[in-house]
Write a protein that holds these residues in place. Structure first.
Motif, PDB file in Angstrom:
ATOM      1  N   GLN A   1       0.829  -1.211   0.000  1.00 27.61           N
ATOM      2  CA  GLN A   1       0.000   0.000   0.000  1.00 27.61           C
ATOM      3  C   GLN A   1       0.862   1.259   0.000  1.00 27.61           C
ATOM      4  O   GLN A   1       0.633   2.189  -0.786  1.00 27.61           O
ATOM      5  N   LEU A   2       1.870   1.271   0.874  1.00 26.87           N
ATOM      6  CA  LEU A   2       2.741   2.448   0.946  1.00 26.87           C
ATOM      7  C   LEU A   2       3.457   2.680  -0.381  1.00 26.87           C
ATOM      8  O   LEU A   2       3.667   3.809  -0.812  1.00 26.87           O
ATOM      9  N   GLN A   3       3.856   1.574  -1.012  1.00 27.33           N
ATOM     10  CA  GLN A   3       4.491   1.643  -2.328  1.00 27.33           C
ATOM     11  C   GLN A   3       3.561   2.350  -3.334  1.00 27.33           C
ATOM     12  O   GLN A   3       3.979   3.254  -4.056  1.00 27.33           O
ATOM     13  N   LEU A   4       2.294   1.933  -3.323  1.00 31.94           N
ATOM     14  CA  LEU A   4       1.327   2.544  -4.237  1.00 31.94           C
ATOM     15  C   LEU A   4       1.095   4.022  -3.913  1.00 31.94           C
ATOM     16  O   LEU A   4       1.003   4.862  -4.811  1.00 31.94           O
ATOM     17  N   LEU A   5       1.003   4.325  -2.635  1.00 29.63           N
ATOM     18  CA  LEU A   5       0.774   5.714  -2.234  1.00 29.63           C
ATOM     19  C   LEU A   5       1.913   6.608  -2.722  1.00 29.63           C
ATOM     20  O   LEU A   5       1.709   7.738  -3.147  1.00 29.63           O
ATOM     21  N   LYS A   6       3.113   6.052  -2.646  1.00 28.61           N
ATOM     22  CA  LYS A   6       4.293   6.797  -3.088  1.00 28.61           C
ATOM     23  C   LYS A   6       4.260   6.983  -4.608  1.00 28.61           C
ATOM     24  O   LYS A   6       4.457   8.079  -5.137  1.00 28.61           O
TER      25      LYS A   6
END
Lengths: 299, 299, 299, 299
Positions: C171-176
């Motif tokens: 998720q954090l990867q996508l948010l970034k």
């Protein structure tokens, strides 16, 4: 997605296969409740919910809504109806007996603004609006995609005041064809002829974007802005031949202030309109409304 | 009991001895806030609360309400006012500078129904309505006991439409004598003449027992009942010479249903009326209201 | 349909190309408003709307939100920011300057229940929620069709408490990757780790289906039913590491009664949840919220 | 002023001399309504208003409230009660038959804060609260003047947790002496002993100054302020031995924002408290409330 809806409808019908509703209006006198409840008991019907209202102890009107469970209702329904006519004539009743498993067929009329239509479709998809939305009719194309995306027939019938009769002829034809029980004007913005209204008494539900009787007619948000009101509202009512004068089903308001221009009033108003219309439609579908002398009793 | 009130007023005045409020309306242009805030800063005034509103980026109107602490305000007030005129004329401002320790003097006009008067007196006794209620004027005797019981002068001036001018002459005389700042019509039920209204612009606060513009004029609850509305309301507004058409200060509503007859509408309505009027009066006393083109900005 | 949205965004950006917003928190002292407004005036910025709040005259905190028009803002923005740092350090300010034409990028997290997601998508389609909804992430497949139907990327990431860290990594990867500004938990129903929360301070907006602090945690409607409350509510708040204890942005309630079982509470609650969340998200997008000591100031 | 009240009571009693109310709770089964309505009909009683609720079609509970007109009720009351016992035992009913002309006797307990007491007295003076307010008991002297000014006996009984039993002994003695039907704790602020509560089951109505179950116990406004809620509320409930855990009768809320400190929360809360308590007391006086498993059914 309709599969999902169909499943929900089937579940609902199965759950309510023995559920009936009785609505009665008549001149008040002692013994009405006794007669009705004795009758239902004699058919093994258990009263689940009942609400009664009388206008006045003396010479008043009596109204009741009864929801009951009756084992084998489907098969006995016709017999019950026939036998009830005796009580009905004894007390001079106007009455209606409905079977909950018979989902009502609805037509939605819409124009360019879709928020009320979308609210109804959404509540319907969530299983919170138990109707068979049989078709949507519009004088614009804006709603086509979303309606057809839900496998609901969409009819584009251009309309304006010069061709009102031809338009309504087509509409009435469709209503007949689809055996429509209730017509929802979800911001349809066209005036209906007395003929159309007369053919659908207490069956057409409109949403007006003001707290009636304030701002009857056109451009209510503009006029609300001009007047500097601190509340804006919406009103759902049955359509009669007096514009915005039909029996009010539901109203609600939202607070506004000096910072709100006409556009913000419209935005804020949309939320009120859609919830007011949705509540009114649900109450109609649940046979909660009795109309008496241009007012509603909502049980 | 007045000792208690006096103590509260003294405490309030002591606490607010350096508190001022500035209200400004003027054509919008860059630099207004900069000019005002620089001015206040130059008098060691600290801005405690500030609300601004502009009608439109281009060619619009600018409105601001600033509440500030200014050490030694009492002594400097006159000087500040004088110096502010320069900024005011530069920006073509309508403006008002008030000193919170100068409690406003209020006259309450009432007729037979006392609920709005009682609410105001009660809020006043609780210290929630910071005014000097200097007198109560009524065309009936019903309010005398409760008013005099609180050591407030009560004037009984019978009134009807035939003697309107003589009545108002007496009333205006009293308002002058008591140096009244604000007149509250707490269900006074008499129409004021244009002369009376003209002498008290934006100083007369009325409560009308409907959500205006619905049910302008007489007997609004009876007409609300007749129409079958699902909400009843009340509206507080400044009085102008157009009946029930003055700038709306506050409105609120309460839900009703088919079971409510005219009497219950009145009972339910009383609660709405008294809270709506009390809020409007408080906002006026706190200099929160600017009137512009028959609308209010309530900061 | 995205063409329509894109048109609306472009119109909005064109209309707001010179519109900026300044949010400031600092210890209160005289001269802050003067300094800020002088600064803005020196850049030819016209203050359109301004709201200020101070916690306490003495030793308190000062908060202000200013919306201004500044010709050529796009080109001058960097210079203005740089020059403002001087005032900011003089008054020890926390501050933020935003440019309205820079639409915020939002990620919506959702689980099986879609009503809050649908409300946001709908407001977005109506142009009432001015965000770039960059992606939707869900631990279920229910939302895929509607999301992809609007040309919004949909990511299905199964989740449960045993694989929380791997899930959040994705998720954090996508948010970034999508450069997300704000995360909306539209009934996501999964607890986030302290790491995830710490990386997104005051950027995660949740909707809890009760009027907090009542019914913190799981199954609030069941517990509301058990307690026999007469009101049910919903609360939107920023997510912190204390479950349901973050700064409250907005709350609302709906009236219920003894006839409502858990299912009806849920149905009624859905309407409250979706409007409360939508309001909170809009206020965040409009830079109306300042967080201070686990509370919000909503201008 | 009591003359006025007495006139109102006499008018009310005359108008309602034939009016009765029947409240029934029992296990649900077919035939209950039929049996009751047949019984009433056999006594020439006309059902004016009737509300029914069943928890569940199968194995559920049945609740009904019936209001009826019965010519000569005063003389027939005893006979009707005796004959009804047969039906009652057949269906295993808990039931209550009340005669509207028998005005209920109320005791109001109050402490230092008078707003709830004043609301009740005021509604009572307006004829909107049809009770015989037989006495007011307080552990402070603040209320004496206003209470005695209305010719209501006022008893000052100092109280604290060390002398709770002696205090309650005196109180119970007074309740007995005045034949009290209902006890209203109008912000009494003292905890009652289990003995006191046990002697008055479902007869003690309290107002708690929060939307329960949030902020159970002391200092709810301080805690609401600390939490940063956007709504404050009040709850009226029957007193049981679990503090603030008794059956909820009514709740309501008011919107607040970041500008409201504890003092303003209290001011705003007072309005909510007084209207919530007044509604709850009225419903109790009108026999609208049935308690079942720590919840209320309010018809």
């Amino acid at each position: 997605m309709n599969t999902f809806i169909n499943n929900q409808i089937e579940l609902f019908q199965e759950k309510n296969k023995n559920r009936g509703r009785l609505l009665v209006s008549c001149p008040d006198q002692p013994g009405i409740v006794a007669a009705i409840s004795k009758f239902l008991f004699s058919h093994n019907a258990n009263i689940i919910e009942s609400s009664q209202y009388s206008t006045n102890p003396e010479n008043g009107m009596f109204f009741i809504r009864i929801e009951f469970e009756c084992p084998g209702l489907k098969d006995k329904a016709k017999e019950i109806e026939e036998q009830f006519t005796e009580i009905a004539s004894q007390f001079d009743m106007e009455w209606k007996l409905t079977h909950v498993y018979q989902i009502k067929k609805a037509a939605i009329f819409v124009s360019k603004e879709l928020h009320c239509l979308l609210e109804l479709l959404w509540e319907w998809q969530s299983g919170d609006l138990m109707a068979d939305i049989a078709l949507v009719i519009s004088n614009h194309e804006e709603a086509r995609d979303v309606v057809e995306g839900l496998n609901i027939p969409f009819y584009y019938i251009p309309a304006n005041k010069d061709i009102r009769e031809q338009v309504e002829e087509k509409q009435l034809q469709l209503l007949k064809e689809y055996e429509i029980d209730v017509i929802v004007l979800a911001r349809y913005m066209q005036i209906l002829t007395p003929k159309f209204v007369a053919e659908n008494p207490n069956k057409i539900i409109n949403i007006h974007h003001s707290f009636l009787p304030a701002f009857i007619g056109a451009r209510p948000y503009e006029r609300a802005y001009g007047r500097g009101v601190k509340l804006i509202g919406a009103t759902s009512h049955y359509v009669t031949n007096d514009l915005d004068e039909g029996p009010i089903i539901e109203q609600d308001i939202s607070r506004v202030d000096h910072r709100d221009n006409v556009d913000s009033l419209k935005k804020i108003g949309r939320s009120v309109e859609r919830s007011v219309l949705a509540r009114a439609v649900k109450w109609h579908l649940e046979d909660r409304i009795i109309v008496h002398q241009n007012k509603t009793i909502v049980f």
